[in-house]
Design a protein around this motif. Structure first.
Motif, mmCIF file in Angstrom:
data_model
loop_
_atom_site.group_PDB
_atom_site.id
_atom_site.type_symbol
_atom_site.label_atom_id
_atom_site.label_comp_id
_atom_site.label_asym_id
_atom_site.label_seq_id
_atom_site.Cartn_x
_atom_site.Cartn_y
_atom_site.Cartn_z
ATOM 1 N N UNK A 264 0.807 -1.217 0.000
ATOM 2 C CA UNK A 264 0.000 0.000 0.000
ATOM 3 C C UNK A 264 0.847 1.277 0.000
ATOM 4 N N UNK A 265 2.141 1.159 0.255
ATOM 5 C CA UNK A 265 2.993 2.345 0.262
ATOM 6 C C UNK A 265 3.804 2.514 -1.031
ATOM 7 N N UNK A 266 3.476 1.712 -2.024
ATOM 8 C CA UNK A 266 4.206 1.759 -3.294
ATOM 9 C C UNK A 266 3.245 2.151 -4.412
ATOM 10 N N UNK A 267 3.679 3.101 -5.226
ATOM 11 C CA UNK A 267 2.894 3.457 -6.410
ATOM 12 C C UNK A 267 3.392 2.607 -7.570
ATOM 13 N N UNK A 268 2.500 1.813 -8.105
ATOM 14 C CA UNK A 268 2.917 0.960 -9.231
ATOM 15 C C UNK A 268 1.909 0.986 -10.366
ATOM 16 N N UNK A 269 1.224 2.098 -10.522
ATOM 17 C CA UNK A 269 0.220 2.189 -11.583
ATOM 18 C C UNK A 269 0.830 1.944 -12.956
ATOM 19 N N UNK A 270 2.055 2.450 -13.181
ATOM 20 C CA UNK A 270 2.699 2.242 -14.477
ATOM 21 C C UNK A 270 2.998 0.762 -14.715
ATOM 22 N N UNK A 271 3.461 0.076 -13.663
ATOM 23 C CA UNK A 271 3.730 -1.354 -13.794
ATOM 24 C C UNK A 271 2.449 -2.130 -14.075
ATOM 25 N N UNK B 150 -0.991 -5.151 -17.756
ATOM 26 C CA UNK B 150 -2.283 -5.359 -18.420
ATOM 27 C C UNK B 150 -2.128 -5.352 -19.935
ATOM 28 N N UNK B 151 -1.288 -4.460 -20.455
ATOM 29 C CA UNK B 151 -1.043 -4.436 -21.903
ATOM 30 C C UNK B 151 -0.376 -5.731 -22.357
ATOM 31 N N UNK B 152 0.604 -6.197 -21.587
ATOM 32 C CA UNK B 152 1.272 -7.457 -21.918
ATOM 33 C C UNK B 152 0.279 -8.619 -21.886
ATOM 34 N N UNK B 153 -0.588 -8.628 -20.891
ATOM 35 C CA UNK B 153 -1.585 -9.688 -20.772
ATOM 36 C C UNK B 153 -2.544 -9.665 -21.961
ATOM 37 N N UNK B 154 -2.970 -8.473 -22.335
ATOM 38 C CA UNK B 154 -3.877 -8.344 -23.486
ATOM 39 C C UNK B 154 -3.214 -8.891 -24.750
ATOM 40 N N UNK B 155 -1.951 -8.578 -24.954
ATOM 41 C CA UNK B 155 -1.214 -9.075 -26.122
ATOM 42 C C UNK B 155 -1.044 -10.590 -26.050
ATOM 43 N N UNK B 156 -0.720 -11.105 -24.876
ATOM 44 C CA UNK B 156 -0.572 -12.560 -24.702
ATOM 45 C C UNK B 156 -1.873 -13.282 -25.011
ATOM 46 N N UNK B 157 -2.990 -12.720 -24.567
ATOM 47 C CA UNK B 157 -4.282 -13.358 -24.835
ATOM 48 C C UNK B 157 -4.656 -13.286 -26.307
ATOM 49 N N UNK B 158 -4.259 -12.220 -26.993
ATOM 50 C CA UNK B 158 -4.475 -12.155 -28.446
ATOM 51 C C UNK B 158 -3.733 -13.283 -29.146
#
Length: 160
Positions: free
Chosen positions: A103-110, A115-123
């Motif tokens: 909860x003390x780490x900002x990781x929105x970029x990660x 999510x983009x990698x997952x979307x590509x993998x699922x494609x």
């Protein structure tokens, strides 16, 4: 020579299997790998697949019992001779992922990148399913997020 693998695909199990395969590869073939897996990590699956397709030219891959998720992906992408035994259960679905955070780490970029990698993998996964002639009725269910269980009569027509 025969090697049996019945495990989740992870760094440890794949590393141990590759060591066994290296030993067996010192002997004259042909060899058989009996393979059963509930799936596992994509990175471990890709490592094992790369090893098999580049170092196991005299191997037969025989799926038995369970061939699920990444276990099925490995089987489908294996370039050598292969067979799925009649009583094998197959499960197809889209990939998912989990991410460790605090909860003390900002990781929105990660998270966005993952999510983009997952979307590509699922494609790519859906392309694989279509290339081996998984029927549209199953593809539709998979796209809805379902785990699709298949049995011999269902998957024997796939172009594996």
């Amino acid at each position: 020579m025969i090697v049996n693998f019945k495990n989740e695909l992870n760094n440890k199990s794949v590393g141990e299997l590759i060591k066994k395969l290296d030993e067996v590869n010192k002997e004259d073939g042909p060899h058989t790998l009996y393979f059963s897996s509930v799936g596992g990590f994509s990175s471990s699956t890709e490592l094992l697949l790369h090893y098999l397709n580049n170092n196991c030219l005299e191997w037969n891959l025989v799926a038995n019992h369970e061939l699920m998720s990444n276990g099925f992906v490995l089987f489908a992408k294996f370039k050598g001779p292969k067979l799925i035994l009649k009583e094998t259960e197959v499960m197809l679905h889209l990939f998912g992922f989990s991410i460790n955070t605090r909860d003390d780490v900002k990781n929105e970029d990660n998270l966005k990148r993952a999510k983009l990698d997952l979307k590509e993998s699922n494609k790519e996964l859906l392309k694989l399913y279509k290339s081996i002639k998984v029927p549209n009725k199953y593809i539709k269910r998979i796209k809805k997020g379902e785990d699709v269980m298949l049995y011999y009569e269902d998957f024997k027509k796939f172009k594996l």
